[in-house]
Design an enzyme around this catalytic site. Structure first.
Site, PDB file in Angstrom:
ATOM      1  N   ASP A 182      38.741  58.886  26.168  1.00 62.29           N
ATOM      2  CA  ASP A 182      39.872  59.807  26.074  1.00 62.29           C
ATOM      3  C   ASP A 182      40.679  60.021  27.344  1.00 62.29           C
ATOM      4  OD1 ASP A 182      38.534  59.944  23.724  1.00 62.29           O
ATOM      5  OD2 ASP A 182      38.248  62.088  23.708  1.00 62.29           O
ATOM      6  N   GLU A 185      25.370  63.071  26.357  1.00 64.87           N
ATOM      7  CA  GLU A 185      26.590  62.359  26.006  1.00 64.87           C
ATOM      8  C   GLU A 185      26.920  61.285  27.046  1.00 64.87           C
ATOM      9  OE1 GLU A 185      31.189  63.598  24.727  1.00 64.87           O
ATOM     10  OE2 GLU A 185      29.794  65.111  25.479  1.00 64.87           O
TER      11      GLU A 185
END
Length: 726
Positions: A173, A410
């Site tokens: 992102d 993550e």
């Protein structure tokens, strides 16, 4: 499988179970409460190893929300979790598009198309692959439609490269790659729709997430899409963010290859995905390659210029086989450097997402520096595809130890390994399962190969140098000529960077024919001609390695030396009056005639005249120079008498810092190659093994752990991979 790996496989499965929504898996317990596009593909790969039905359901649930135009949406929203994430359906307003599904709530963008790759994995990993064919037949048209959408709507120049129209479509992102295109967007805050970020309300440090300025631009683009009813043609004319991304296109290219293989399984026409794969690979190679920085870069279609930013995405064309051999070599040199954590650097984990030496590197900020499991999982396969196996092994070692040491996060700090983002992250768990299962699949293959062994060799063995034709060379210079010829074989057929041998090309070469003539001359050679310890070690190590390579080539071994029962005792050279097998050289000569670990007696008996060539005391470093023709043994090299001690040092350092030694300070464990179990006495027992590893270990934190905790360390041994180092 080691107890430790088994325990963490169980933990990983529990994470996937806890994140199960009933028909799909959310990426994490709270931060990401819906179904995400490429997450589900990675998750299904992990599931494919133990629950084929769940893996199939994961993919089919995602494709139930496929748009009529073929687009597979980035998010499929979970009705029961609405209100906890931004942006959600009320902001996307995808109902404006006639293509949006009417029975599912979704976002209006897509993500990297990993799905065909995942579907192929489901087929390959199923206990009974043929039972998955009905699923393949159902999903193949949908996969083909998804790729058709990308080439039809996102490749305006028909180049074979598709563009992304939002940073979220890239999967990475807030990559630094998007900074310049996003800054080009002029914002009027008054006209920007009101929104409230939800990602910072789940205990995640704001410094690890995209900034508000970046979010404003993300929202601007979503607003542009909905105002234009998600009409691709209109968006293409006015969107300020149209980027041909090497990561997205590499995955698309790789997925096309999977489509071809799926089509072959179900008897479908594979011509279209074959054309896509070739064209995309060719254009990646020609258009996205950055000559000045030895890396692939994104191309900005709006500004009509390349984006010269060095992220791990620039290495992903390796995954698709889209790089030329020369490009792959330059990429390898670039990623195997301090910028991206070099082999044996010792103070980092591979491969960080952004060049660690760049000013904008941030070790904890999302896609601006940390290590991501999914990116490196793909890079490891890409490195293997081009033969850079040592680096791939090192990378996979990090991918295995990070979740064990720091949790299933993550993403991870590229220097100290701590976990960032959200914990109990699904694709971290799923790809951990895949890595461990893939690692141990070689064990299963080795066991299966035993059924196909050549079980009957001549009891006296196979003499490889029993020919009558010999090279005209004096016995005084024979050892020198042999070493010179071995060096020629090394230079042409041994890839010392990758630890691999091209056995087929070697067998057919003129160099190998000349070597065999020279090796026949060993029938007249007296080993007493060898002078000094250095010359003896170099001669016997090189001869051991060449007998093994000679045996593999001559016997046409395909998968593993285990195909030939008793290979290391059965293939032999005649040297002077006596026969020598690899076992004779290793255990009899180089190990000082110490008992082999697999036999009750010494290699040479009391009256064996070969004992006079024994080299004592044993140098344990030889275990990392002797090549057994297998993936878990030492990488092959040529050893010179004058440099032998330095070379043995380098071999030991390379092995200790490879995937054959995994140190887990947080668990108080040391996972070691079985070499250290089989030959522990050569190192001085357990204490000597620890001392040896300590001396060669690059990681200062691991060294500190060994020094402080040596009395309490728990040992586990890593399965030895006997598959051929082809």
């Amino acid at each position: 499988m080691s107890r430790l790996f088994a325990d963490y496989i169980k933990k990983a499965k529990n994470i996937l179970e806890d994140n199960w929504l009933g028909s799909s898996t959310k990426p994490a317990p709270s931060l990401y409460p819906h179904q995400w596009n490429w997450d589900s593909a990675f998750i299904s790969i992990g599931l494919s190893h133990y629950n084929t039905g769940r893996a199939i359901q994961e993919i089919e649930t995602l494709f139930e929300a496929q748009w009529l135009n073929g687009m597979v949406p980035q998010i499929v929203f979970n009705h029961d979790a609405l209100g906890h994430y931004f942006p959600e359906p009320d902001f996307w307003q995808t109902e404006r598009s006639p293509n949006a599904p009417r029975n599912h709530l979704s976002s209006g963008i897509t993500m990297p198309p990993v799905h065909a790759i995942a579907v192929e994995k489901i087929y390959v990993n199923a206990k009974k692959p043929r039972t998955t064919i009905p699923f393949l037949k159902r999903i193949y048209p949908k996969l083909l439609n998804a790729h058709t959408y990308l080439y039809r709507e996102r490749d305006p120049g028909k180049e074979g490269l598709v563009y992304i129209r939002h940073p979220w479509e890239s999967g990475i992102d807030n990559s630094p790659t998007w900074d310049a295109p996003l800054k080009r967007i002029t914002l009027d805050k008054a006209k920007l729709p009101y929104y409230e970020r939800k990602d910072l309300g789940h205990g995640v440090n704001p410094q690890m997430r995209p900034s508000d300025k970046e979010y404003d631009r993300y929202v601007y683009l979503v607003n542009l899409f909905r105002q234009n009813d998600y009409d691709e043609a209109r968006i293409r004319q006015i969107c300020p963010f149209l980027i041909q991304d090497p990561l997205f296109n590499a995955i698309l290219c790789k997925a096309n290859e999977s489509l071809v293989r799926i089509a072959e399984v179900i008897g479908a026409d594979s011509k279209q995905p074959e054309k896509w794969a070739k064209k995309t690979a060719s254009t990646i190679k020609d258009k996205l390659w950055n000559l000045n920085q030895d890396i692939f870069g994104a191309y900005d279609l709006v500004a009509d210029t390349s984006i010269d930013v060095d992220t791990a995405a620039g290495f992903l064309p390796l995954y698709a086989g889209a790089a030329s051999q020369e490009q792959a070599r330059k990429i390898y040199e670039r990623l195997n450097s301090a910028s991206f954590c070099a082999l044996h650097q010792g103070n980092c984990f591979t491969i960080p997402n952004y060049d660690t030496r760049k000013e904008g590197f941030e070790r904890s900020n999302y896609w601006r520096g940390p290590v991501w499991i999914n990116i490196n999982w793909m890079l490891a396969e890409g490195l293997r595809r081009y033969g850079y196996t040592l680096k791939a092994d090192s990378l996979q070692k990090d991918l295995l130890q990070l979740p064990i040491r720091f949790g299933f996060y993550e993403y991870f700090d590229s220097f100290d390994g701590r976990g960032y983002g959200t914990d109990n992250f699904s694709w971290t768990a799923a790809l951990f399962i895949d890595l461990v299962e893939d690692f141990y699949s070689s064990q299963k293959k080795a066991h299966l190969s035993l059924a196909k062994q050549v079980n009957s060799l001549i009891s006296s063995g196979i003499i490889l140098n029993d020919g009558n034709e010999m090279t005209e060379v004096s016995l005084d210079s024979l050892s020198h000529e042999l070493m010179r010829n071995m060096r020629q074989l090394r230079n042409r057929f041994y890839d010392t960077k990758r630890g691999r041998v091209d056995y087929h090309a070697l067998k057919e070469s003129e160099e190998f024919r000349n070597y065999r003539l020279l090796s026949n001359s060993l029938q007249k050679f007296d080993p007493s001609r060898l002078l000094g310890r250095k010359e003896k070690i170099a001669f016997w190590v090189n001869l051991y390695n060449t007998i093994v390579v000679d045996g593999i080539a001559r016997l046409s071994i395909e998968q593993s030396v285990k195909e030939v029962a008793g290979f290391f005792s059965s293939v032999k050279y005649q040297i002077g009056e006596y026969l020598y097998s690899p076992d004779d050289i290793e255990h009899g000569i180089l190990r000082g005639n110490v008992r082999p670990w697999f036999r009750p007696f010494k290699q040479f008996g009391a009256f064996d005249n070969r004992k006079k060539w024994v080299v004592t005391p044993v140098d344990p470093r030889i275990h990392f120079a002797l090549v057994c023709g297998s993936r878990s043994c030492a990488p092959i090299d040529y050893y010179e008498s004058q440099k032998i001690y330095d070379q043995l040092d380098e071999a030991a350092k390379s092995f200790v810092n490879s995937s054959e030694v995994v140190i887990l300070p947080e668990k108080g464990k040391l996972m070691l190659s079985e070499i250290f179990r089989w030959y522990g006495d050569d190192f001085g027992g357990i204490s000597g093994v620890i001392d040896f590893i300590f001396d060669y270990l690059a990681d200062s934190n691991a060294r500190e752990f060994l020094e402080k905790s040596r009395q309490h360390i728990q040992f586990e041994y890593i399965y030895y991979d006997w598959n051929l180092n082809r």
